[in-house]
Structure formats: C-alpha cells, structure tokens
Design a protein around this motif. Sequence first.
Motif, PDB file in Angstrom:
ATOM      1  N   ALA A 155       0.626  -1.213  -0.086  1.00  0.00           N
ATOM      2  CA  ALA A 155      -0.077   0.136   0.202  1.00  0.00           C
ATOM      3  C   ALA A 155       0.933   1.167  -0.058  1.00  0.00           C
ATOM      4  O   ALA A 155       0.524   2.312  -0.627  1.00  0.00           O
ATOM      5  N   SER A 156       2.078   1.095   0.547  1.00  0.00           N
ATOM      6  CA  SER A 156       2.930   2.460   0.682  1.00  0.00           C
ATOM      7  C   SER A 156       3.752   2.444  -0.430  1.00  0.00           C
ATOM      8  O   SER A 156       4.962   3.283  -0.618  1.00  0.00           O
ATOM      9  N   HIS A 157       3.969   1.359  -1.611  1.00  0.00           N
ATOM     10  CA  HIS A 157       4.715   1.490  -2.586  1.00  0.00           C
ATOM     11  C   HIS A 157       3.862   1.151  -3.896  1.00  0.00           C
ATOM     12  O   HIS A 157       3.654   0.140  -4.576  1.00  0.00           O
ATOM     13  N   PRO A 158       2.980   2.309  -4.425  1.00  0.00           N
ATOM     14  CA  PRO A 158       2.044   2.295  -5.199  1.00  0.00           C
ATOM     15  C   PRO A 158       2.622   1.950  -6.712  1.00  0.00           C
ATOM     16  O   PRO A 158       1.873   1.144  -7.573  1.00  0.00           O
TER      17      PRO A 158
ATOM     18  N   LEU B  69      14.605  -2.829   0.066  1.00  0.00           N
ATOM     19  CA  LEU B  69      14.558  -3.159  -1.629  1.00  0.00           C
ATOM     20  C   LEU B  69      13.549  -2.646  -2.155  1.00  0.00           C
ATOM     21  O   LEU B  69      13.537  -2.203  -3.277  1.00  0.00           O
ATOM     22  N   LEU B  70      12.262  -2.698  -1.277  1.00  0.00           N
ATOM     23  CA  LEU B  70      10.883  -2.128  -1.795  1.00  0.00           C
ATOM     24  C   LEU B  70      11.033  -0.755  -1.977  1.00  0.00           C
ATOM     25  O   LEU B  70      10.671  -0.350  -2.867  1.00  0.00           O
ATOM     26  N   ASP B  71      11.627  -0.102  -0.976  1.00  0.00           N
ATOM     27  CA  ASP B  71      12.019   1.248  -1.292  1.00  0.00           C
ATOM     28  C   ASP B  71      13.000   1.638  -2.522  1.00  0.00           C
ATOM     29  O   ASP B  71      12.518   2.574  -3.081  1.00  0.00           O
ATOM     30  N   ARG B  72      13.706   1.024  -2.626  1.00  0.00           N
ATOM     31  CA  ARG B  72      14.605   1.268  -3.773  1.00  0.00           C
ATOM     32  C   ARG B  72      14.127   0.950  -5.093  1.00  0.00           C
ATOM     33  O   ARG B  72      14.169   1.723  -6.014  1.00  0.00           O
TER      34      ARG B  72
ATOM     35  N   GLN C 179       9.322   4.905 -10.025  1.00  0.00           N
ATOM     36  CA  GLN C 179       8.781   6.150  -9.880  1.00  0.00           C
ATOM     37  C   GLN C 179       9.692   7.151 -11.113  1.00  0.00           C
ATOM     38  O   GLN C 179       9.100   7.881 -11.714  1.00  0.00           O
ATOM     39  N   GLN C 180      10.839   6.755 -11.024  1.00  0.00           N
ATOM     40  CA  GLN C 180      11.936   7.639 -11.875  1.00  0.00           C
ATOM     41  C   GLN C 180      11.558   7.146 -13.395  1.00  0.00           C
ATOM     42  O   GLN C 180      11.533   7.958 -14.278  1.00  0.00           O
TER      43      GLN C 180
END
Length: 688
Positions: free
Chosen positions: A433-436, A457-460, A466-467
């Motif tokens: 949910a925090s990684h659309p 890893l999810l954040d990266r 997104q980029q």
Amino acid sequence: MSGDVEQFLQQWAAQADDEDLERGPTLADLGGLQTVLREADEVAAGPQLPYLLTAFARSLAEVPEDGRRRLTDATLQGLRSPHAAWTLAEAVDVLCTWPSLLDLLGRQTTRVLADHAEDALASTAAAALAQPALAGLLRLCLAGAANPHRLLTLLTEITGQEDAEALDRLPILIGIAHDHFPDAGLVSVLSTLHNHPDLPTALRADAGYELAVVELRHALDAPNHADIETRLRQALLRFSELDRTQEARLDARAYATALEAVLAFTPAPDAHLHGSLAAAADRLEQTVQHLSAWRSGMHQLEWLSARGLTQSAWARLVEDLRTAQRQLAQPSWYSPAAALNDLLEVYLASRAVHTRMGTSAEPGHGLEVLLSPTVEASFLRHDGLLHHLEQALTQDPAFTGHPDAQALFEAVQQRRSQPDTAGQDVMPGKALASHPAVSALFGSGAALPSEQWDPALLDRLENLLQQTQRGYTPTGNAQVDAKVEELLQVLRRSPAWTAPDSTSFTLLLEYFLRFVHDRFDAQADLYGERTAYLGPARPKGDGSPGVWPEKAVQDDLHQHLSGLLTPGSVQRELIDVASGRTDVTYTPQPGHRFVLEVKRRTKAYSHEGVERDYLAQAANYTATGPPFGMLLVGDHSNHQGGYSDFDDRIWITSYARSTTEVPRLVVVAVLPIGRPTPSALRKQATPR
C-alpha cells in the motif's frame, strides 16, 4: 430618418411595457397601413428595418394583397441595401421568428443573403456583412427554409486570403454547419484558417477550437474502445493547447478538463495522463462557474443554445463519474439500490453527450464503450457488488426491467466466464500500500508475499519505478526540472506518446534543456572556439560588424548530444529527410528518428515570429517519424539591453498540417548568441 413612422414608433416605445417591447410594434403602432406604405422605402433603407419587418409580420393577416406586395418590395430592397451589418443581423432574427413572413418573401431572402456573403468575402461589399449574411443563411438552412448547397459552397471556398474582417467569427459558423452538414471541406477550411500565419490570433484560435470539437465528435463516433480513446486524447491535446496558449478560453478549458476526467475514469498504464478524477471534476466545476460568470452579462443567441446544452451534458457526465468512482471503490454498499442507481446514471449521461446535433448515442456505442469496462471490472473484483446486482435484478421492480442493469450483469457474467480473467483482480498485499508503483507493476491481481520482502529493497524498487514513470532523472536544478515537467505535461496528452518513442524523446529533451540552460549561463570562452558564438562576433575583413554562422550553434549542439547519447545515434546533415537535409538527428533505433532543427535569427525575437518563420519546416521533418521534434533558434539580434530569461525562451507548440494527422509537438528554444558581457549592458530607452 425623420417622418411620421419614426414619431409613431417613438410614442409606442415610450408607452410600451416589457412584454410589448419583446413582441415589437404592429402596423397600427407605426401610424397605420397607409402611413407605413407612404414611407416604406425610406424606413426599410434605415436602421428601423427590423421594426418594419416585425410590424409587417404581426399585422400580415390584415394587409391586403397590394399592400403586401408593396411592403414586400420595400423590405427586400432594405435587405439588399442594409443600413449597417447589425441592421441585417436583426432583420434576419425577425424573419426567423416569423415563418409566415419568411414564406411570403420566398427564396429571394436566401438569394439576398448569399449575394451579401459572396460579395463580402470577395471584397466587393462591406466585409462586416459576411458574418450576419452567412449566419442568416445557416439559420434558414437549419430551419429547412433553404437548401444548404450554396451555403456549403460559400464556406468551403474560403481560402484564408479574404479580408480578416470578413472572416471574423466565421469559424464558429463553419463548426455549426459541420455539426449538421458533415462536409469534409468544412474541416479543411477550419484547418486552413487555423494554420494561416497572417490571420488574427483570435480568429485562428476560434478555428482551432472548432477543429477540437470535430475531433471530439469523431471520437464519439469511433467504432471501438481503442479508437475512441485515441481520438479523445487527440481532442484533449487540441483543447489543452488552446487553453495553454490563449487567454480566457474557458470553453476550451472546460472541454479539456471534462476529457481529463473521462480518461481518469478508464484504466490505463500511464498514470501521468490519467490523473485524479476528483481533481478534474473540481477543476471542471470551477471552470464552469467562471464561464457562467463571464457570459452572464453577455447577450446569448438562442439559436446557439444547443452548444451550451452539450457542455452541460459533459458536466453532468463528469459529476456522475465522480459519484460512480466512489461507489465502485467499495466492496459492498450500505444502500445498494441508491448506489446501483448512481452507477446506471453513468450510462444515461454518456448517451446524453451527442455525437450529432439532435441525436444521442445508442446503447453500446460512443462513450459507453469506453466507460463500461471500468464499471464491469469492479463487479468482477468485488463479489459483494455482484451480489447486490443479482438481488436487484431478481427482487427490485425498479431494476428487474432496467436494460442497462441487465446489460451490465450479462457483461460481467461473460467476462467471468473467460479463462483469462480467472484469478485476476485480487487485491495486493497490504505491505504494498505504501509502494504504489510496485503494486502497479505487478498488477492488482498479483498475490505477492510482500510482507516477506526487504523494506529497503521495496523502497529502492519504488524509487526506480517512479523515476521510470517520470521518464527522466532529475538534474537537481529546480529550473530545468520544472521546465522538463512542464513540457512533459503537454507531451503526455499526445495519443502518440507511447514507448519507446516517449522514453527516447524524454531523454533527448532532458539533454537538450541542459544544453540550453548551460549555454544561457556560459561565457563565450567556456569551451574555447566551440562556444565563441555566445559572445560578440568577430568583425569582417573590411572592418564591418560580423555575424556568427548557424553552423556554430549546430556544431556545439551536435558535440553536446554526441557525448551523452548512444554512440552513433546522433548525426549531422542527414540527407533525404522530408525532401531535405536535417541539422541534427537522433535515431535511438531504426524507424524512430527525432530531428533537431537549428536556425540563426538576426531579427528581434518573439514567439509568434519564430513559429511563423520556422515551425512548418521543423514539423515537416516528422512526416516519416514520431510526431515530436525540436527547434533551436540562435537569437543574433541586438542584446545591448539584455534578453529575456530561460523560461520565457523555451516553450512547446503544436502544428497539424491536416485535420486527420496527429498534431506535431515541437519544443522550441531561443538561445541568445552574439551577446555582450553583462558589464556592457545598458537599460534601453522606453518608447513613449
């Protein structure tokens, strides 16, 4: 004019109430039949012609045959030689209000109006007569009182070379004529007027608006989902460009916002194009309020009211879509009947958006084709919603015979029976949910064990995705990044903005803007001879002032891009492209070519001047490639007083050479060259 009729008219006007003024005078109010007959020729030749026509029409049954003949001759002569253009316009209003009088005058009215229009367009009569004459002729055709053949002939023979005053306000008449008589020649004329560089900006903008309306109509008439969406995106591009480049075009903004809302309701992978439906609906509501306030003090022509009703239908559709989106996001409903009724309103509202004047879309056609899959998907995804629908069809009399409810249920059942839908539309894990972007990558149906994934890893992965969605790597320079995003907002509206072209052009755009921004700041000796063109030109051999060649700018741009893009993908002086030779060409892969046209300009710079002189050539290089290009102009004019900033000198413009091609989007940059050092600048005298 002075006489008995005028005196009687003044007396009547002084005593008449609002209702009498609205209906107009009778022959008795003008002094009686004999008084009017005695002065008929004089009255018809002056500004009181509309009053004479009204009095004649209201008293027609009381006028004997010889009196009718004399008044008919006088009024026809008044129409042939009107006192002024506004007199002719008001006279036509009276004739269209009184069919009995129009029947009495016969076909002569049509001939008179057509002759006025032809003469005005040919500059053999007052140019101001063109608009009221053509408007009157169009109204007669719409009422069935005239054959549209001569009207269409007059309109389709317009070349744009006519007197600008004669062409004033004609684009809207051409657009309305096309609403009812879909002649392809009318669209060609609109395209000619829109692209004519010497016509007034407002007139060209009116033509552009009508072209956008035509594109929208083609979208509503398209046979399938893909064609409808492509056409809608082309219409959105045209409306958005008009709103972006013209002041106070709230009508274009309203349509653009409505289309954004409709596209936001449909599922699509391009998150940049399909923004928030709620936000679009809010913008549309605000735009409609501004548009209503703007028009509140203006006289509105009743015969043009159908267009206002069409805009209202779009506004209602968007509001229904916003309500439906909220309902479809729920797994079940507290008040199923009310929620289901809200959803079915979408189908009715989508058909209220007319494809042709006086007609509405049939079930299963038009916008309904585009919107239905989103509604059906929610019933596939949520069993609770499907249960509500089944219960309503079997137990609620309000829905048991409802054709849209039954069609929705059958469509959902058909999709459920297809093997490729099994297991789809399952909600992803909560940890995503925090990684659309990650969630969108794997799809809403992916049963991902995301709780077991490394959060870092999810954040990266989220940042990388997104980029990628953004399409470029932020430079860290706020001005450059803001300009990239500003231009991409326009580019994303193009129906041709799809991978791999969108990815390649975004990369080229990023490096192009970095080049322009860097050269704005750079001194002439930054890279020695390569950037010397940024400073004052060397004198010629005879001592006269020199001028930097276009090649100096071209060489610098070529070297800059060659060092950043894939080796061999950037070329100079490529021949046999659009029957010419390109300046700089970027070919990321075979069949995908982007041309950067480079010019040197010694005249003073303006957006209009640059587009007039160079846009057609830059756009023509896109004839056998993606509809995106770039134009770099070296501004070698007088910079003794300085020059405008980076933001002012970079913009994007559209250009369509026909009514059917995807509009070409060209990024324009004007780089000041041959400029003095800042210490040599002086404030220029302000013209008085």
